[in-house]
Design a protein around this motif. Sequence first.
Motif, PDB file in Angstrom:
ATOM      1  N   LEU A  17       0.859  -1.184   0.000  1.00 23.89           N
ATOM      2  CA  LEU A  17       0.000   0.000   0.000  1.00 23.89           C
ATOM      3  C   LEU A  17       0.896   1.236   0.000  1.00 23.89           C
ATOM      4  O   LEU A  17       1.819   1.321   0.809  1.00 23.89           O
ATOM      5  CB  LEU A  17      -0.893   0.013   1.243  1.00 23.89           C
ATOM      6  N   ILE A  18       0.625   2.154  -0.920  1.00 23.07           N
ATOM      7  CA  ILE A  18       1.435   3.371  -1.024  1.00 23.07           C
ATOM      8  C   ILE A  18       0.489   4.570  -1.054  1.00 23.07           C
ATOM      9  O   ILE A  18      -0.301   4.713  -1.984  1.00 23.07           O
ATOM     10  CB  ILE A  18       2.303   3.372  -2.301  1.00 23.07           C
ATOM     11  N   PRO A  19       0.562   5.452  -0.045  1.00 22.43           N
ATOM     12  CA  PRO A  19      -0.279   6.655  -0.079  1.00 22.43           C
ATOM     13  C   PRO A  19       0.299   7.692  -1.040  1.00 22.43           C
ATOM     14  O   PRO A  19       1.517   7.748  -1.240  1.00 22.43           O
ATOM     15  CB  PRO A  19      -0.228   7.155   1.369  1.00 22.43           C
ATOM     16  N   GLN A  20      -0.588   8.494  -1.649  1.00 21.78           N
ATOM     17  CA  GLN A  20      -0.191   9.581  -2.551  1.00 21.78           C
ATOM     18  C   GLN A  20       0.894   9.094  -3.533  1.00 21.78           C
ATOM     19  O   GLN A  20       1.977   9.666  -3.601  1.00 21.78           O
ATOM     20  CB  GLN A  20       0.340  10.770  -1.741  1.00 21.78           C
ATOM     21  N   PRO A  21       0.626   8.018  -4.294  1.00 21.13           N
ATOM     22  CA  PRO A  21       1.684   7.357  -5.057  1.00 21.13           C
ATOM     23  C   PRO A  21       2.163   8.085  -6.308  1.00 21.13           C
ATOM     24  O   PRO A  21       3.302   7.865  -6.742  1.00 21.13           O
ATOM     25  CB  PRO A  21       1.040   6.031  -5.451  1.00 21.13           C
ATOM     26  N   CYS A  22       1.316   8.915  -6.901  1.00 23.36           N
ATOM     27  CA  CYS A  22       1.685   9.546  -8.162  1.00 23.36           C
ATOM     28  C   CYS A  22       0.743  10.717  -8.430  1.00 23.36           C
ATOM     29  O   CYS A  22      -0.214  10.935  -7.696  1.00 23.36           O
ATOM     30  CB  CYS A  22       1.609   8.549  -9.319  1.00 23.36           C
ATOM     31  N   GLN A  23       1.050  11.431  -9.492  1.00 22.08           N
ATOM     32  CA  GLN A  23       0.146  12.482  -9.953  1.00 22.08           C
ATOM     33  C   GLN A  23      -0.073  12.280 -11.441  1.00 22.08           C
ATOM     34  O   GLN A  23       0.874  12.007 -12.184  1.00 22.08           O
ATOM     35  CB  GLN A  23       0.749  13.868  -9.718  1.00 22.08           C
ATOM     36  N   LEU A  24      -1.316  12.357 -11.854  1.00 21.28           N
ATOM     37  CA  LEU A  24      -1.660  12.241 -13.261  1.00 21.28           C
ATOM     38  C   LEU A  24      -2.172  13.596 -13.723  1.00 21.28           C
ATOM     39  O   LEU A  24      -2.940  14.252 -13.010  1.00 21.28           O
ATOM     40  CB  LEU A  24      -2.747  11.195 -13.482  1.00 21.28           C
ATOM     41  N   LYS A  25      -1.737  14.002 -14.914  1.00 25.62           N
ATOM     42  CA  LYS A  25      -2.148  15.305 -15.435  1.00 25.62           C
ATOM     43  C   LYS A  25      -2.355  15.178 -16.939  1.00 25.62           C
ATOM     44  O   LYS A  25      -1.547  14.583 -17.634  1.00 25.62           O
ATOM     45  CB  LYS A  25      -1.084  16.353 -15.136  1.00 25.62           C
ATOM     46  N   ALA A  33      -7.949  18.576 -14.873  1.00 22.16           N
ATOM     47  CA  ALA A  33      -7.504  17.272 -15.334  1.00 22.16           C
ATOM     48  C   ALA A  33      -6.182  16.912 -14.659  1.00 22.16           C
ATOM     49  O   ALA A  33      -5.236  16.484 -15.295  1.00 22.16           O
ATOM     50  CB  ALA A  33      -7.386  17.258 -16.845  1.00 22.16           C
ATOM     51  N   LYS A  34      -6.122  17.120 -13.365  1.00 20.83           N
ATOM     52  CA  LYS A  34      -4.945  16.762 -12.575  1.00 20.83           C
ATOM     53  C   LYS A  34      -5.455  16.036 -11.345  1.00 20.83           C
ATOM     54  O   LYS A  34      -6.437  16.446 -10.735  1.00 20.83           O
ATOM     55  CB  LYS A  34      -4.187  18.033 -12.190  1.00 20.83           C
ATOM     56  N   ASN A  35      -4.804  14.914 -10.986  1.00 22.87           N
ATOM     57  CA  ASN A  35      -5.269  14.147  -9.837  1.00 22.87           C
ATOM     58  C   ASN A  35      -4.104  13.420  -9.191  1.00 22.87           C
ATOM     59  O   ASN A  35      -3.266  12.847  -9.884  1.00 22.87           O
ATOM     60  CB  ASN A  35      -6.338  13.135 -10.283  1.00 22.87           C
ATOM     61  N   THR A  36      -4.080  13.459  -7.881  1.00 28.01           N
ATOM     62  CA  THR A  36      -3.146  12.652  -7.104  1.00 28.01           C
ATOM     63  C   THR A  36      -3.977  11.610  -6.381  1.00 28.01           C
ATOM     64  O   THR A  36      -4.685  11.940  -5.420  1.00 28.01           O
ATOM     65  CB  THR A  36      -2.370  13.521  -6.087  1.00 28.01           C
ATOM     66  N   ALA A  78     -12.626  10.131 -14.611  1.00 29.55           N
ATOM     67  CA  ALA A  78     -12.629   9.645 -15.993  1.00 29.55           C
ATOM     68  C   ALA A  78     -11.216   9.614 -16.565  1.00 29.55           C
ATOM     69  O   ALA A  78     -10.820   8.653 -17.241  1.00 29.55           O
ATOM     70  CB  ALA A  78     -13.543  10.511 -16.858  1.00 29.55           C
ATOM     71  N   MET A  79     -10.426  10.649 -16.276  1.00 23.33           N
ATOM     72  CA  MET A  79      -9.055  10.704 -16.752  1.00 23.33           C
ATOM     73  C   MET A  79      -8.220   9.578 -16.143  1.00 23.33           C
ATOM     74  O   MET A  79      -7.491   8.882 -16.842  1.00 23.33           O
ATOM     75  CB  MET A  79      -8.429  12.058 -16.406  1.00 23.33           C
ATOM     76  N   VAL A  80      -8.316   9.404 -14.820  1.00 20.16           N
ATOM     77  CA  VAL A  80      -7.514   8.377 -14.139  1.00 20.16           C
ATOM     78  C   VAL A  80      -7.932   6.982 -14.596  1.00 20.16           C
ATOM     79  O   VAL A  80      -7.077   6.122 -14.844  1.00 20.16           O
ATOM     80  CB  VAL A  80      -7.603   8.524 -12.604  1.00 20.16           C
ATOM     81  N   GLU A  81      -9.231   6.744 -14.724  1.00 23.23           N
ATOM     82  CA  GLU A  81      -9.693   5.430 -15.187  1.00 23.23           C
ATOM     83  C   GLU A  81      -9.157   5.110 -16.575  1.00 23.23           C
ATOM     84  O   GLU A  81      -8.677   3.999 -16.823  1.00 23.23           O
ATOM     85  CB  GLU A  81     -11.225   5.372 -15.192  1.00 23.23           C
ATOM     86  N   ALA A  82      -9.211   6.076 -17.492  1.00 24.63           N
ATOM     87  CA  ALA A  82      -8.709   5.860 -18.853  1.00 24.63           C
ATOM     88  C   ALA A  82      -7.199   5.628 -18.843  1.00 24.63           C
ATOM     89  O   ALA A  82      -6.694   4.728 -19.528  1.00 24.63           O
ATOM     90  CB  ALA A  82      -9.071   7.049 -19.744  1.00 24.63           C
ATOM     91  N   ALA A  83      -6.474   6.417 -18.051  1.00 16.56           N
ATOM     92  CA  ALA A  83      -5.018   6.269 -17.983  1.00 16.56           C
ATOM     93  C   ALA A  83      -4.640   4.909 -17.393  1.00 16.56           C
ATOM     94  O   ALA A  83      -3.724   4.243 -17.886  1.00 16.56           O
ATOM     95  CB  ALA A  83      -4.411   7.399 -17.152  1.00 16.56           C
ATOM     96  N   ARG A 130      -5.943  -0.701 -12.512  1.00 15.92           N
ATOM     97  CA  ARG A 130      -7.349  -0.428 -12.207  1.00 15.92           C
ATOM     98  C   ARG A 130      -7.451   0.869 -11.424  1.00 15.92           C
ATOM     99  O   ARG A 130      -6.490   1.296 -10.785  1.00 15.92           O
ATOM    100  CB  ARG A 130      -7.942  -1.553 -11.359  1.00 15.92           C
ATOM    101  N   HIS A 131      -8.645   1.437 -11.424  1.00  9.78           N
ATOM    102  CA  HIS A 131      -8.930   2.612 -10.600  1.00  9.78           C
ATOM    103  C   HIS A 131     -10.254   2.388  -9.898  1.00  9.78           C
ATOM    104  O   HIS A 131     -11.206   1.893 -10.500  1.00  9.78           O
ATOM    105  CB  HIS A 131      -9.011   3.890 -11.451  1.00  9.78           C
ATOM    106  N   GLU A 132     -10.318   2.727  -8.619  1.00 11.43           N
ATOM    107  CA  GLU A 132     -11.543   2.604  -7.830  1.00 11.43           C
ATOM    108  C   GLU A 132     -11.753   3.884  -7.030  1.00 11.43           C
ATOM    109  O   GLU A 132     -10.788   4.529  -6.616  1.00 11.43           O
ATOM    110  CB  GLU A 132     -11.454   1.431  -6.847  1.00 11.43           C
ATOM    111  N   VAL A 133     -13.015   4.207  -6.797  1.00  7.98           N
ATOM    112  CA  VAL A 133     -13.369   5.315  -5.911  1.00  7.98           C
ATOM    113  C   VAL A 133     -13.957   4.698  -4.652  1.00  7.98           C
ATOM    114  O   VAL A 133     -14.901   3.917  -4.719  1.00  7.98           O
ATOM    115  CB  VAL A 133     -14.385   6.281  -6.562  1.00  7.98           C
ATOM    116  N   PHE A 134     -13.376   5.041  -3.516  1.00  4.85           N
ATOM    117  CA  PHE A 134     -13.856   4.577  -2.215  1.00  4.85           C
ATOM    118  C   PHE A 134     -14.674   5.694  -1.596  1.00  4.85           C
ATOM    119  O   PHE A 134     -14.197   6.825  -1.480  1.00  4.85           O
ATOM    120  CB  PHE A 134     -12.658   4.234  -1.319  1.00  4.85           C
ATOM    121  N   ASN A 135     -15.922   5.368  -1.197  1.00  4.99           N
ATOM    122  CA  ASN A 135     -16.769   6.425  -0.637  1.00  4.99           C
ATOM    123  C   ASN A 135     -17.182   6.159   0.809  1.00  4.99           C
ATOM    124  O   ASN A 135     -18.156   6.722   1.282  1.00  4.99           O
ATOM    125  CB  ASN A 135     -17.993   6.674  -1.519  1.00  4.99           C
TER     126      ASN A 135
END
Length: 174
Positions: A88-96, A103-106, A138-143, A150-155
């Motif tokens: 498990l790695i917190p704040q692992p990367c940034q996508l832009k 359209a930027k997400n960590t 949407a950007m992170v899922e496509a990337a 995979r990408h998941e949203v935890f709510n």
Amino acid sequence: MTESSRAAVTWRFRFAGDKVSRVLNWRSDGPPDLARVVPIRKPRSSERHRHIPVTAYSLTMRDHLELESGLEHDLLRRLDRLNDIVALIPQPCQLKRGGSSSAKNTPDLLSLDDTGAVTLWNARLPHKMDDKFKLQVAMVEAACANVGWRHEVFNGLDRVERAVSTRGSNVVLQ
């Protein structure tokens, strides 16, 4: 899929021993060495960043992890209890994507399972999932799909799961 969600995405990682983060080119560099990936940023609380950072012990990592919020701590506790999670790695990367700030997400957390499957996680309560966040997702899922991740949203946890998983947890508010 919109044209903007298909646009090229830049992946930025920070590796152990590096003072600054760097862009990873998946085509020429290959996937990141996850054993060397460290958090790209340190969680902080300020007027602009209204998170309440949490330091929590991870049984999987046998170390304390710095998280941005109690919701991320709930996600950590859920993943920490799964036998197939090996890292498990917190704040692992940034996508832009492009020059757009929306359209930027960590991602909040990266999980690696014993089959080598990687999942990037964003933690967000349902009532805080605005249009900007949906564009980021949407950007992170496509990337992720483009590189085999995979990408998941935890709510959040339901009340019973949260009550059960909180017993004996070791949380230090910063």
